[in-house]
Design an enzyme around this catalytic site. Structure first.
Site, PDB file in Angstrom:
ATOM      1  N   ARG A  23      -9.155  -9.337  -0.102  1.00  0.00           N
ATOM      2  CA  ARG A  23     -10.095  -8.387  -0.698  1.00  0.00           C
ATOM      3  C   ARG A  23     -11.311  -9.090  -1.282  1.00  0.00           C
ATOM      4  NH1 ARG A  23      -5.655  -4.497  -3.691  1.00  0.00           N
ATOM      5  NH2 ARG A  23      -5.174  -3.217  -1.848  1.00  0.00           N
ATOM      6  N   GLU A  35      -3.578  -7.757   7.735  1.00  0.00           N
ATOM      7  CA  GLU A  35      -2.818  -6.574   8.122  1.00  0.00           C
ATOM      8  C   GLU A  35      -1.706  -6.911   9.109  1.00  0.00           C
ATOM      9  OE1 GLU A  35      -2.779  -3.829   6.723  1.00  0.00           O
ATOM     10  OE2 GLU A  35      -4.634  -3.821   5.587  1.00  0.00           O
ATOM     11  N   GLY A  79       8.133 -14.896  10.965  1.00  0.00           N
ATOM     12  CA  GLY A  79       8.933 -14.190  11.955  1.00  0.00           C
ATOM     13  C   GLY A  79       8.103 -13.271  12.840  1.00  0.00           C
ATOM     14  N   TYR A 118      -2.834   2.035  13.183  1.00  0.00           N
ATOM     15  CA  TYR A 118      -2.993   1.698  11.769  1.00  0.00           C
ATOM     16  C   TYR A 118      -3.935   0.513  11.576  1.00  0.00           C
ATOM     17  CZ  TYR A 118      -2.137  -0.586   7.360  1.00  0.00           C
ATOM     18  OH  TYR A 118      -2.331  -1.221   6.169  1.00  0.00           O
ATOM     19  N   ASP A 136       0.192   3.997   7.528  1.00  0.00           N
ATOM     20  CA  ASP A 136       1.402   3.187   7.675  1.00  0.00           C
ATOM     21  C   ASP A 136       2.546   3.869   6.935  1.00  0.00           C
ATOM     22  OD1 ASP A 136       0.767   2.792   5.027  1.00  0.00           O
ATOM     23  OD2 ASP A 136       0.840   0.598   5.108  1.00  0.00           O
ATOM     24  N   CYS A 197       6.224   8.229 -11.057  1.00  0.00           N
ATOM     25  CA  CYS A 197       5.326   9.385 -11.139  1.00  0.00           C
ATOM     26  C   CYS A 197       4.576   9.429 -12.467  1.00  0.00           C
ATOM     27  CB  CYS A 197       6.115  10.676 -10.953  1.00  0.00           C
ATOM     28  SG  CYS A 197       6.910  10.799  -9.327  1.00  0.00           S
ATOM     29  N   CYS A 200       1.217   7.903 -11.945  1.00  0.00           N
ATOM     30  CA  CYS A 200       0.511   8.271 -10.714  1.00  0.00           C
ATOM     31  C   CYS A 200      -0.715   9.131 -11.005  1.00  0.00           C
ATOM     32  CB  CYS A 200       1.455   9.030  -9.786  1.00  0.00           C
ATOM     33  SG  CYS A 200       0.673   9.517  -8.233  1.00  0.00           S
TER      34      CYS A 200
END
Length: 342
Positions: A23, A35, A79, A118, A136, A197, A200
């Site tokens: 970023r 990504e 991996g 995505y 995603d 929550c 949020c």
């Protein structure tokens, strides 16, 4: 219908977003690398790999030109090596067709090897400001709860519906921050199981929260059982190093190096006979402890023997790897990590 989520979501994101290396310099290449790495790896675990990768291969031209064994060694530990193989194929196309820069076009990005809906949406929106959705697992979970929707999120029709909802809510002026904010919300707040929550920014709009169903969403089918596969390993050491063989260029763990191994159960005598075919005479010392490694579709159940041998010439596809070569040159799958440390 749901009231607009972008204003409170973007305000929350601006105040709470993590300071991540990709970023700080959100170029198309940096976003692409991050990504792809994050498809199967947690952010905290991926950051050291990301920094090392970008330092070694700072642009698509460097990635395109990297020797395959060196590329796999850079990727070792992450991996799913097919991801980095596809990245190199894509980098070569980028250099041949787009002058070494990822194209500022969703369809052109989507056509590159290893780049799905995505990843194309993430690069297009974050790097180029193109209003493309990036949906995603995190985003599917957020929208299942926002809309109190118990449709199976693994079904293509459900993904198409949720993608349209993401697009309907997208502010056309800031598609990149909006997509990043959704990903961040799913990673930090709207997590699997019981979401947070209370913290949020969208709890007042969330229909799943209002119905008390947030912990039971999203709905997914039960995972399929993985097939167990016995793997017999021969960990053979000589004065020249550890015996390694290269895996086939196609299929699981393509092109990587591993200790001598067979995907079937072999006795010690059968193991000796198999190694004698390549000229290696082994004196066995001890049994290897059992181990297991879980892949997407199967589980390796590993066992075998450790032994010593005289150094000898080997056929193509086999090497004696000295410790420094094992450290710096040969990429070995994590499935064998415990044995190689031993």
């Amino acid at each position: 219908m749901l009231r607009p989520i972008a204003p409170p979501l973007l305000q929350w994101f601006q105040a709470n977003k993590r300071l991540l290396p990709f970023r700080q310099e959100p170029s198309a290449y940096h976003i692409w690398v991050s990504e792809i790495m994050l498809q199967q790896t947690r952010v905290a675990a991926a950051i050291p790999y990301y920094n090392r990768f970008i330092e070694a291969l700072p642009d698509p031209a460097a990635l395109a030109a990297c020797e395959p064994d060196a590329l796999r060694k850079l990727w070792q530990g992450l991996g799913y090596y097919n991801r980095v193989n596809n990245m190199q194929k894509a980098a070569r196309i980028v250099c041949e067709q787009y002058g070494g820069d990822l194209p500022a076009d969703y369809d052109a990005l989507r056509a590159l090897p290893g780049i799905g809906d995505y990843t194309a949406g993430a690069i297009a929106s974050i790097a180029f400001g193109i209003p493309a959705p990036a949906v995603d697992g995190n985003v599917l979970r957020v929208f299942a709860r926002l809309y109190n929707d118990d449709a199976d999120v693994m079904q293509p029709a459900t993904k198409r519906l949720f993608t349209q909802r993401v697009l309907d809510q997208m502010p056309k002026a800031t598609p990149g921050p909006y997509n990043e904010a959704l990903m961040e919300l799913g990673a930090l707040i709207c997590v699997p199981g019981t979401p947070h929550c209370e913290g949020c920014p969208l709890s007042g709009l969330c229909q799943g929260y209002a119905a008390g169903r947030q912990a039971s969403l999203p709905v997914k089918p039960a995972p399929k059982a993985k097939m167990p596969v016995p793997v017999t390993v021969a960990l053979v050491q000589s004065p020249a190093g550890i015996l390694l063989q290269r895996r086939p260029n196609k299929g699981l763990l393509a092109g990587l190096w591993q200790p001598a191994a067979w995907e079937r159960e072999l006795s010690k005598q059968e193991l000796s006979a198999a190694l004698e075919k390549i000229g290696v005479q082994v004196q066995w010392e001890q049994a290897l402890p059992p181990a297991r490694h879980v892949f997407t579709h199967k589980i390796w159940q590993l066992s075998g023997w450790r032994g010593i041998a005289e150094a000898c010439s080997l056929p193509e596809g086999w090497v004696w790897a000295a410790p420094e070569e094992l450290e710096n040159l040969y990429a070995v799958p994590n499935a064998y990590a415990a044995y190689l440390r031993k």
